[in-house]
Design a protein around this motif. Structure first.
Motif, PDB file in Angstrom:
ATOM      1  N   LEU A  12       7.734 -13.598  -7.849  1.00  0.00           N
ATOM      2  CA  LEU A  12       7.143 -12.855  -8.966  1.00  0.00           C
ATOM      3  C   LEU A  12       5.958 -12.017  -8.501  1.00  0.00           C
ATOM      4  CD1 LEU A  12       7.340 -15.433 -11.883  1.00  0.00           C
ATOM      5  CD2 LEU A  12       8.526 -13.242 -11.722  1.00  0.00           C
ATOM      6  N   THR A  13       5.190 -12.530  -7.570  1.00  0.00           N
ATOM      7  CA  THR A  13       4.067 -11.759  -7.019  1.00  0.00           C
ATOM      8  C   THR A  13       4.583 -10.499  -6.339  1.00  0.00           C
ATOM      9  OG1 THR A  13       2.728 -13.749  -6.740  1.00  0.00           O
ATOM     10  CG2 THR A  13       2.129 -11.840  -5.392  1.00  0.00           C
ATOM     11  N   ARG A  14       5.643 -10.625  -5.566  1.00  0.00           N
ATOM     12  CA  ARG A  14       6.240  -9.461  -4.898  1.00  0.00           C
ATOM     13  C   ARG A  14       6.762  -8.443  -5.918  1.00  0.00           C
ATOM     14  NH1 ARG A  14       7.805  -9.462   0.520  1.00  0.00           N
ATOM     15  NH2 ARG A  14       7.484 -11.393   1.654  1.00  0.00           N
ATOM     16  N   VAL A  15       7.469  -8.944  -6.926  1.00  0.00           N
ATOM     17  CA  VAL A  15       8.039  -8.052  -7.944  1.00  0.00           C
ATOM     18  C   VAL A  15       6.930  -7.333  -8.712  1.00  0.00           C
ATOM     19  CG1 VAL A  15       9.334  -8.017 -10.121  1.00  0.00           C
ATOM     20  CG2 VAL A  15      10.211  -9.304  -8.169  1.00  0.00           C
ATOM     21  N   ARG A  16       5.880  -8.046  -9.042  1.00  0.00           N
ATOM     22  CA  ARG A  16       4.772  -7.419  -9.779  1.00  0.00           C
ATOM     23  C   ARG A  16       4.055  -6.374  -8.926  1.00  0.00           C
ATOM     24  NH1 ARG A  16       3.635 -13.224 -12.118  1.00  0.00           N
ATOM     25  NH2 ARG A  16       4.909 -13.057 -14.002  1.00  0.00           N
ATOM     26  N   ARG A  17       3.977  -6.615  -7.628  1.00  0.00           N
ATOM     27  CA  ARG A  17       3.372  -5.631  -6.724  1.00  0.00           C
ATOM     28  C   ARG A  17       4.234  -4.363  -6.684  1.00  0.00           C
ATOM     29  NH1 ARG A  17       3.165  -8.427  -1.989  1.00  0.00           N
ATOM     30  NH2 ARG A  17       1.360  -9.506  -2.797  1.00  0.00           N
ATOM     31  N   ILE A  18       5.544  -4.546  -6.604  1.00  0.00           N
ATOM     32  CA  ILE A  18       6.459  -3.409  -6.612  1.00  0.00           C
ATOM     33  C   ILE A  18       6.332  -2.636  -7.925  1.00  0.00           C
ATOM     34  CG2 ILE A  18       8.910  -2.761  -6.635  1.00  0.00           C
ATOM     35  CD1 ILE A  18       9.327  -5.229  -4.714  1.00  0.00           C
ATOM     36  N   LYS A  19       6.256  -3.367  -9.019  1.00  0.00           N
ATOM     37  CA  LYS A  19       6.097  -2.733 -10.329  1.00  0.00           C
ATOM     38  C   LYS A  19       4.815  -1.904 -10.368  1.00  0.00           C
ATOM     39  CE  LYS A  19       5.519  -3.941 -15.200  1.00  0.00           C
ATOM     40  NZ  LYS A  19       5.394  -5.066 -16.146  1.00  0.00           N
ATOM     41  N   ARG A  46       9.362   0.917  -0.604  1.00  0.00           N
ATOM     42  CA  ARG A  46      10.566   0.574   0.162  1.00  0.00           C
ATOM     43  C   ARG A  46      10.312  -0.667   1.015  1.00  0.00           C
ATOM     44  NH1 ARG A  46      13.986   4.286   4.436  1.00  0.00           N
ATOM     45  NH2 ARG A  46      15.602   2.751   4.739  1.00  0.00           N
ATOM     46  N   GLY A  47       9.178  -0.719   1.662  1.00  0.00           N
ATOM     47  CA  GLY A  47       8.835  -1.884   2.465  1.00  0.00           C
ATOM     48  C   GLY A  47       8.725  -3.142   1.619  1.00  0.00           C
ATOM     49  N   ALA A  48       8.145  -3.013   0.427  1.00  0.00           N
ATOM     50  CA  ALA A  48       7.998  -4.166  -0.458  1.00  0.00           C
ATOM     51  C   ALA A  48       9.364  -4.658  -0.943  1.00  0.00           C
ATOM     52  CB  ALA A  48       7.105  -3.804  -1.638  1.00  0.00           C
TER      53      ALA A  48
END
Length: 91
Positions: A12-19, A46-48
């Motif tokens: 979720l942390t990764r997804v929120r960062r991408i968002k 793209r990297g995220a």
């Protein structure tokens, strides 16, 4: 899927960062930001996304393909599923 539940906070942390990065690009477009800055942000997204894909894929492979209790047929089915996803991801 057990591994996504177990790693839910990290994912979720990764997804929120991408968002957040996607929202930053949207704001940059609205404000007429220079294209070089937007290109840099697109590369970061793209990297995220690649990092998110790698983390979920690794968990999936460890849980499903590494399962010693799985039958050879189940492993083959899981392998085909992973290969199909990878083919579409790499297009």
């Amino acid at each position: 899927m057990g591994h996504t539940t177990r790693d839910q906070k990290q994912l979720l942390t990764r997804v929120r960062r991408i968002k957040g990065q996607a929202e930053a690009i949207e704001r940059a477009l609205e404000q007429g930001t220079e294209c070089a800055a937007m290109l840099q942000q697109i590369a970061a997204i793209r990297g995220a996304v690649n990092g998110l894909m790698a983390q979920v894929l690794e968990g999936h492979m460890r849980e499903h393909l590494g399962d010693v209790a799985a039958t050879p047929e189940q492993r083959e089915q899981d392998l085909e599923q992973v290969l199909s996803v990878l083919r579409s991801y790499l297009k």
